[in-house]
Design an enzyme around this catalytic site. Structure first.
Site, mmCIF file in Angstrom:
data_model
loop_
_atom_site.group_PDB
_atom_site.id
_atom_site.type_symbol
_atom_site.label_atom_id
_atom_site.label_comp_id
_atom_site.label_asym_id
_atom_site.label_seq_id
_atom_site.Cartn_x
_atom_site.Cartn_y
_atom_site.Cartn_z
ATOM 1 N N GLU A 12 3.348 5.564 1.608
ATOM 2 C CA GLU A 12 1.765 5.362 1.990
ATOM 3 C C GLU A 12 2.059 4.108 3.215
ATOM 4 O OE1 GLU A 12 -1.440 3.762 -0.688
ATOM 5 O OE2 GLU A 12 0.635 2.606 -1.479
ATOM 6 N N HIS A 63 5.070 1.850 2.052
ATOM 7 C CA HIS A 63 6.029 1.545 0.688
ATOM 8 C C HIS A 63 6.292 3.435 0.115
ATOM 9 C CE1 HIS A 63 2.872 1.845 -3.421
ATOM 10 N NE2 HIS A 63 4.727 1.391 -3.716
ATOM 11 N N SER A 119 4.357 -3.490 -2.576
ATOM 12 C CA SER A 119 3.161 -2.209 -3.084
ATOM 13 C C SER A 119 1.739 -2.459 -3.203
ATOM 14 C CB SER A 119 3.546 -1.232 -4.386
ATOM 15 O OG SER A 119 3.851 -2.498 -5.154
ATOM 16 N N ASN A 146 -1.695 1.753 -6.170
ATOM 17 C CA ASN A 146 -1.487 0.986 -6.926
ATOM 18 C C ASN A 146 -2.904 0.883 -7.338
ATOM 19 O OD1 ASN A 146 1.065 1.365 -7.930
ATOM 20 N ND2 ASN A 146 1.492 -0.048 -6.689
#
Length: 310
Positions: free
Chosen positions: A167, A155, A134, A205
């Site tokens: 992602e 991800h 991440s 993130n």
């Protein structure tokens, strides 16, 4: 490379087991690997329960010759068929025939690079090696292999069977073919794909973790109680979970690891992790998986009430 039939998933925690479940219900043969047999046993039980729960709600069905989520009728045989496709192992050699391997282990660059080096030696030359990281650089992970063009970030959001986003992150040398195959695989799983450049934290993130960190600072400096911080974000910004509650769900240890990657990778003091977050992790208060984080999840036994019958 494009004909994906067999998948390996390394790591049988919440993310790894969820990814393995997705692959199995969408027609792939899956090897789920973990060095801890007890973890594999827990993962198998969790996957079985999750599949049966989806079936009971009418979300897991058979459409044409493919398994799919979120349709109208339910066929219990579909769940058994998916579970038959799932095998567990602690032997890395069992992944040698996989068309793609997705890593979902601890968020540590050194540990991931060691694993990718081992996978590079074991898997067939055409295999794609994907990381569910991440926050960590795909380019640096790929440098541990002799096939950087076939290394990519994939991800998934937590929990993978439910969350609709994947992602995808390309490293410096990730090929167009690897990207296209990975994107097609995510779409086969029914996911919406977004693409990020290989910067620390990527998209989700990079934005989410500083918000969670700021919520910790608000708690740390006494701006408000944890309940009011979470309620403010849920009702004031229409978030389904407050940031502190979400941090407990993700795992405070994972949040701290990502904040440290952001701080080191982007070199900006605004990404420095809150001292309270560090303290909670040091104390073992890492969230739901341990029963305590910002909130206490220990089951409280209520006293037996006297009967009202005469």
């Amino acid at each position: 490379m494009g004909n994906i039939k067999k998948m390996g998933v390394v790591g049988s925690g919440q993310m790894g087991s969820g990814i393995a479940q997705l692959a199995a219900v969408h027609g792939l043969d899956v090897w789920l690997l973990d060095t801890d047999p007890d973890a594999l046993s827990r993962a198998t039980k969790s996957i079985s329960n999750s599949i049966h729960r989806l079936i009971s709600k009418g979300h897991l069905t058979k459409a044409s010759n493919n398994l799919s989520l979120y349709s109208f009728c339910c066929f219990p045989a579909v769940g058994a068929e998916a579970l038959r496709r799932l095998r567990c192992t602690s032997n890395l050699e069992d992944l040698s025939a996989a068309d793609v391997v997705i890593e979902a282990i601890v968020e540590s660059e050194d540990v991931k690079k060691k694993l990718f080096n081992e996978l590079d030696l074991i898997t067939k030359r055409s295999a794609i090696l994907a990381s569910n990281t991440s926050s960590i650089s795909i380019t640096r992970i790929a440098s541990a292999t002799t096939r950087p063009s076939q290394v990519i970030g994939m991800h998934f959001m937590n929990p993978p069977p439910i969350m609709k986003l994947v992602e995808i992150v390309r490293g410096a040398d990730t090929s167009d073919e690897t990207f296209n195959v990975t994107k097609a695989l995510a779409e086969r799983f029914g996911k919406t794909v977004i693409c990020s450049q290989d910067y620390s934290g990527f998209i989700v993130n990079r934005i989410l973790m500083p918000m969670i960190n700021e919520a910790f600072f608000a708690l740390y400096t006494g701006v408000a109680t944890k309940e009011d911080i979470d309620t403010g974000m849920k009702l004031g910004t229409n978030h389904p979970m407050g940031p502190l509650e979400l941090a407990d769900f993700i795992g405070l240890d994972i949040c701290l690891s990502i904040m440290r990657v952001l701080h080191a990778g982007l070199g900006d003091g605004k990404y420095a992790p809150c001292p309270l977050l560090i303290q909670y992790v040091d104390a073992g208060r890492v969230g739901r998986k341990r029963g305590i984080g910002v909130y206490n999840y220990a089951k409280v036994t209520e006293p037996v009430k006297p009967s009202s019958r005469l």
